[in-house]
Write an enzyme that holds these catalytic residues in place. Structure first.
Site, short mmCIF file in Angstrom:
data_model
loop_
_atom_site.label_atom_id
_atom_site.label_comp_id
_atom_site.label_asym_id
_atom_site.label_seq_id
_atom_site.Cartn_x
_atom_site.Cartn_y
_atom_site.Cartn_z
N GLU A 159 0.90 -1.08 -0.10
CA GLU A 159 0.06 0.07 0.07
C GLU A 159 0.78 1.21 -0.01
OE1 GLU A 159 -2.68 1.48 -0.25
OE2 GLU A 159 -4.31 0.79 0.50
N ASP A 160 0.29 2.55 -0.48
CA ASP A 160 0.99 3.64 -0.36
C ASP A 160 0.94 4.11 1.01
OD1 ASP A 160 -1.68 4.12 -0.62
OD2 ASP A 160 -1.60 5.66 -2.08
N ASP A 201 -4.01 5.10 6.64
CA ASP A 201 -4.33 6.59 7.27
C ASP A 201 -5.37 5.99 8.45
OD1 ASP A 201 -5.37 8.97 7.95
OD2 ASP A 201 -6.39 9.58 5.97
N PHE A 247 -1.80 15.65 4.75
CA PHE A 247 -2.18 15.14 3.68
C PHE A 247 -1.01 15.30 2.68
CE2 PHE A 247 -4.17 15.06 -0.46
CZ PHE A 247 -4.77 13.83 -0.44
N ARG A 263 1.11 12.45 -8.60
CA ARG A 263 1.59 11.21 -8.40
C ARG A 263 2.90 10.84 -9.02
NH1 ARG A 263 -2.75 7.90 -6.69
NH2 ARG A 263 -4.48 8.23 -7.69
#
Ligand code: 5GP
Length: 153
Positions: free
Chosen positions: A77-78, A81, A131, A144
């Protein structure tokens, strides 16, 4: 993280499963650090937001196709959160696939924002509740392609 994945190898092949779109850059770097026999696959997941909060409602828009029962699976996963997306994905894989084992590896861990008991088996960096974009992470589809991570003050 490459060494962590190498350490999982016990003779059974490893399948790295990158969650699109966010994890594609991390996957590209990470897979080149893995020295044991491994294959790669992709799943796409769309997390639905209520405002800026992920709702835990996740749609799998691209699934794994083949039988993965012979693999140690590492989900890539990136960012984690709230953990709602990760929890959904882990449950989805456990309910729909047989594997030798399933591990979870995230580039970033925003632990402070967690709303579930999800803990990655391996993570790159722990970060504050900000964020961020870049290195695969987007804002409305953009950024990205940045080769660094940045946040707005
Ligand atoms: P969670 O379900 O853990 O709250 O959120 C997971 C997903 O939300 C990530 O896979 C990512 O797509 C998105 N996300 C969470 N935090 C950030 C952030 O700081 N920046 C960006 N660009 N996306 C984020």
């Amino acid at each position: 993280a490459g060494e962590y994945i190498d350490s999982l190898y016990d003779g059974s092949p490893i399948l790295l499963v990158s969650i699109l779109n966010g994890a594609f850059v991390f996957m590209a770097d990470l897979c080149r650090e893995v020295k044991v026999p491994c294959e790669i696959a992709f799943m796409a997941a769309k997390s639905y937001y209520e405002g800026t909060e992920s709702s835990g409602n996740v749609e799998i828009t691209m699934d794994l196709k083949h039988d993965i029962s012979k693999y140690h699976v590492v989900v890539i996963e990136d960012i984690i959160d709230t953990g709602l997306t990760a929890k959904f994905l882990i449950d989805f894989i456990n309910n729909n696939f047989q594997t030798k084992s399933t591990k979870f590896c995230s580039f970033l861990d925003k632990r402070i924002a967690r709303k579930t008991d999800v803990k990655p088996d391996y993570y790159g960096f722990e970060m504050d509740d900000k964020f961020v974009v870049g290195y695969g992470l987007d804002y409305e589809g953009y950024f990205r392609n940045l080769d660094y991570i940045v946040y707005k003050k």
